[in-house]
Design an enzyme around this catalytic site. Structure first.
Site, mmCIF file in Angstrom:
data_model
loop_
_atom_site.group_PDB
_atom_site.id
_atom_site.type_symbol
_atom_site.label_atom_id
_atom_site.label_comp_id
_atom_site.label_asym_id
_atom_site.label_seq_id
_atom_site.Cartn_x
_atom_site.Cartn_y
_atom_site.Cartn_z
ATOM 1 N N ARG A 63 39.137 45.366 41.970
ATOM 2 C CA ARG A 63 37.710 46.325 42.739
ATOM 3 C C ARG A 63 39.302 47.302 44.350
ATOM 4 O O ARG A 63 40.020 46.722 44.692
ATOM 5 C CB ARG A 63 36.989 45.861 43.382
ATOM 6 C CG ARG A 63 36.035 45.841 42.249
ATOM 7 C CD ARG A 63 34.645 45.440 42.998
ATOM 8 N NE ARG A 63 34.666 44.520 43.819
ATOM 9 C CZ ARG A 63 34.506 44.623 44.960
ATOM 10 N NH1 ARG A 63 34.125 45.390 45.397
ATOM 11 N NH2 ARG A 63 34.509 43.421 45.502
ATOM 12 N N LYS A 108 30.530 47.771 38.398
ATOM 13 C CA LYS A 108 30.073 47.453 40.023
ATOM 14 C C LYS A 108 29.283 48.422 41.109
ATOM 15 O O LYS A 108 28.495 48.694 41.523
ATOM 16 C CB LYS A 108 31.161 46.684 40.756
ATOM 17 C CG LYS A 108 31.983 45.395 40.635
ATOM 18 C CD LYS A 108 30.182 44.483 41.186
ATOM 19 C CE LYS A 108 30.848 43.502 41.247
ATOM 20 N NZ LYS A 108 29.149 42.189 40.853
ATOM 21 N N HIS A 140 23.199 40.403 43.672
ATOM 22 C CA HIS A 140 24.351 39.484 43.765
ATOM 23 C C HIS A 140 24.429 38.256 43.357
ATOM 24 O O HIS A 140 24.758 37.424 44.068
ATOM 25 C CB HIS A 140 25.180 39.919 44.781
ATOM 26 C CG HIS A 140 26.135 39.952 44.011
ATOM 27 N ND1 HIS A 140 27.672 39.451 44.684
ATOM 28 C CD2 HIS A 140 27.095 40.033 42.925
ATOM 29 C CE1 HIS A 140 28.663 39.296 44.373
ATOM 30 N NE2 HIS A 140 28.618 39.722 43.124
ATOM 31 N N SER A 149 32.905 37.370 44.265
ATOM 32 C CA SER A 149 33.453 36.866 42.405
ATOM 33 C C SER A 149 34.369 36.172 43.352
ATOM 34 O O SER A 149 35.240 35.770 44.555
ATOM 35 C CB SER A 149 34.533 38.939 42.536
ATOM 36 O OG SER A 149 33.440 39.682 42.251
ATOM 37 N N LYS A 159 29.726 31.522 40.290
ATOM 38 C CA LYS A 159 28.229 32.398 39.981
ATOM 39 C C LYS A 159 28.598 32.162 37.912
ATOM 40 O O LYS A 159 27.470 31.489 37.404
ATOM 41 C CB LYS A 159 27.858 33.722 40.287
ATOM 42 C CG LYS A 159 27.729 34.258 41.208
ATOM 43 C CD LYS A 159 27.558 35.474 42.163
ATOM 44 C CE LYS A 159 27.777 36.294 41.118
ATOM 45 N NZ LYS A 159 29.625 36.493 41.743
ATOM 46 N N THR A 160 29.168 32.755 37.491
ATOM 47 C CA THR A 160 29.501 32.251 36.166
ATOM 48 C C THR A 160 29.982 31.245 35.691
ATOM 49 O O THR A 160 29.073 31.059 35.062
ATOM 50 C CB THR A 160 31.265 33.877 35.701
ATOM 51 O OG1 THR A 160 30.438 34.883 35.912
ATOM 52 C CG2 THR A 160 30.249 33.273 33.885
ATOM 53 N N ASP A 184 25.660 37.894 37.055
ATOM 54 C CA ASP A 184 26.131 38.562 38.153
ATOM 55 C C ASP A 184 25.000 39.692 38.615
ATOM 56 O O ASP A 184 25.348 39.414 40.305
ATOM 57 C CB ASP A 184 27.043 39.974 37.635
ATOM 58 C CG ASP A 184 27.943 39.878 38.635
ATOM 59 O OD1 ASP A 184 28.284 39.324 39.682
ATOM 60 O OD2 ASP A 184 28.409 41.726 38.169
ATOM 61 N N ARG A 197 40.399 38.663 33.325
ATOM 62 C CA ARG A 197 39.023 38.958 33.416
ATOM 63 C C ARG A 197 38.266 38.256 32.000
ATOM 64 O O ARG A 197 39.482 39.469 30.871
ATOM 65 C CB ARG A 197 38.508 39.955 33.712
ATOM 66 C CG ARG A 197 37.693 39.940 35.874
ATOM 67 C CD ARG A 197 37.000 39.592 36.290
ATOM 68 N NE ARG A 197 36.922 39.255 37.553
ATOM 69 C CZ ARG A 197 35.760 39.043 38.357
ATOM 70 N NH1 ARG A 197 34.779 38.667 37.511
ATOM 71 N NH2 ARG A 197 36.575 39.168 39.284
#
Length: 526
Positions: free
Chosen positions: A55, A196, A215, A233, A237-238, A252, A316
């Protein structure tokens, strides 16, 4: 309004072919035919995003109108741009798209239909259209019959802004017009900007409907016990929410209403650096036909090398949530029983897991301490300690106190257990210590969720004041107290005090915090 009429209303005229809601196979075919990607041996589409592999937070703007000005937390994250500048860039963007083929996908964001928003994506690239098709919720045929887009996202990666003319910081721009409900993106091929930017819009709209946007990832056990995983990120989390023993709700972003939680998305966007079937089987097996890879190195036979970071560490994989076995396809769940704040501590001093009081939970939510990991943002090449309020500051347009107050009320109303989990370093800071072992982190998370950590003894950390368990099933007791993993107690205390001071300096910038939240801060007097 028909698609043609809507495009004309957006001043998108004289376009080339307009491809509407193409299937994944067609979008893959178009991408390969245009020379913009290649297939892996498992059938996933792999693309390279070029210069931008993460990003660009310095290139995101919100159009500043009088009617929303007071509701935006303006500053280094939420930067204003005038309506006149937006219109100037938009006019050139519309002119640029003339004679060019575009790919249109009509999707939804928000699994709870009471809070769903319809979104029309208009993409210059078929691979980007595949991304949004797999990441957002795909409407039913009946929903498509009368589809009216509430938001429109227009993405043209090969169109650049002109900083001297447009008052942007580079050729990249991500501009949100929250009044006209239009988002325009240009200058970057990184797919993450597409999702996002729309999440940021939801994080602005939902609090006004008394829904807390978060988030976080979420999963649920066989008894209906929901767990939330907050974190920036790369903090896990994932990975941690994709648990074979539990059902994945989403990876997410979620909303928390008076009835429970709901996923924003219809897919997952996982980091895949060093991915292996042994450690992350669900994610590994999801990378098949219909999935999209970004910046993964392939050998001449099409085998992905997930350990190769020559393009970026922020490699990704995007895939629809149904690629995860036993996922909750309806995307909803009850009120959470457990919340886990994931922090990648680059100092290597936070306990691998600790229990928080409600006041400490509010302090750490507002603080949002973690590390920005390599590749997740432009210019980040190694972990950098940072504070990201609400564990998602780049996507939160309103004042953090709005989100924090809502979370505090929900923790109290639903008697939620909150834990702080360090998925970062232990035994020393980044460059000296080592990354926390994933198998141990998984064991600690499972113990927190299934209630095993309710049955053990704790001690209060002398600096961070959090409650540290003395034991945890399937985890060596000696690593639970982080000072034990350092060669020198003196060095540990030095770095721990330095982090405590950073916590204190960061929290001072927030106004109107109650005394009990301030008192939950780490001690800097030792």
């Amino acid at each position: 309004m028909s698609l043609a009429e809507h495009l004309r209303s957006l001043n998108l005229i004289n376009l080339g072919n307009v491809y509407y809601n193409l299937s994944p196979s067609k979008l893959v075919e178009h991408t390969i035919r245009r020379g913009e990607g290649s297939l892996t041996l498992t059938g996933a589409l792999n693309i390279n995003t070029g210069k931008y592999t993460g990003r660009s937070p310095q290139d995101r703007f919100i159009v500043d109108y009088p009617e929303i000005h007071k509701n935006i937390n303006w500053g280094r994250v939420n930067k204003p741009i005038s309506p006149e500048v937006f219109e100037r860039i938009y006019a050139r963007l519309a002119a640029y798209l003339q004679k060019k083929d575009v790919y249109v996908f009509d999707g939804l964001i928000g699994a709870d239909r009471r809070y769903t928003h319809s979104v029309r994506f208009i993409n210059e690239l078929p691979a980007h259209n595949l991304f949004v098709r797999q990441l957002f919720i795909r409407p039913s045929d009946k929903e498509l019959e009368n589809f009216i887009p509430q938001f429109t996202v227009i993405s043209a990666p090969n169109f650049n802004s002109i900083p001297e003319l447009d008052k942007t910081n580079s050729e990249v721009f991500v501009i949100l017009d929250l009044v006209k409900k239009i988002i325009i993106i240009g200058g970057t091929h990184y797919c993450g900007e597409l999702k996002k930017s729309m999440f940021t819009a939801m994080n602005f709209m939902l609090p006004m409907a008394n829904v807390l946007p978060m988030h976080c990832s979420a999963n649920v056990g066989e008894n209906g016990d929901v767990a939330l995983f907050f974190g920036l990120s790369g903090t896990g989390k994932t990975t941690l929410s994709a648990d074979p023993e539990r059902r994945l709700i989403g990876d997410d972003e979620h909303g928390w209403s008076e009835d429970g939680i709901f996923n924003f998305e219809g897919g997952c966007y996982a980091k895949c650096i060093n991915l292996s079937r042994e450690k992350e089987p669900q994610i590994y097996d999801a990378i098949k036909f219909g999935a999209l890879l970004e910046n993964v190195v392939l050998d001449e036979k099409g085998n992905p090398d997930y350990s190769d970071d020559r393009y970026t560490e922020n490699t990704r994989a995007a895939y629809p949530i149904e690629y995860i076995p036993n996922a909750v396809l309806e995307g909803t769940g009850g009120h959470p029983k457990t919340i886990l704040f994931l922090t990648a501590d680059a100092f290597g001093v936070l306990p691998p897991i600790s229990k928080l009081t409600k006041e400490q939970a509010m302090f750490h939510f507002i603080s949002g301490y973690t590390s920005k990991l390599a590749g997740t943002e432009r210019g980040i090449v190694e972990p950098q300690a940072t504070f990201s309020c609400c564990f998602g500051e780049p996507f939160m347009p309103m004042n953090p106190s709005v989100y924090a107050k809502m979370l505090g009320e929900k923790i109290t109303n639903h008697n939620v257990n909150v834990y702080l989990v360090n998925t970062g370093w232990t035994g020393g800071p980044y460059g000296v210590g080592k990354r926390m072992d994933l198998s141990y982190t998984r064991a600690m998370v499972r113990a927190a969720i299934n209630g095993d950590l309710e049955k053990v003894e704790y001690f209060e950390h002398p600096i961070f004041k959090v409650l540290v368990p003395k034991s945890c099933p399937n985890v060596p007791a000696e690593i639970l107290n982080p000072i034990n993993t350092w060669e020198s107690n003196e060095e540990y205390n030095k770095y721990a005090k330095e982090l405590a001071i950073r916590f204190y300096e960061n929290i001072k910038k927030f106004e109107d915090l109650t005394d009990d939240i301030i008192e939950a801060a780490p001690s800097i007097s030792l």
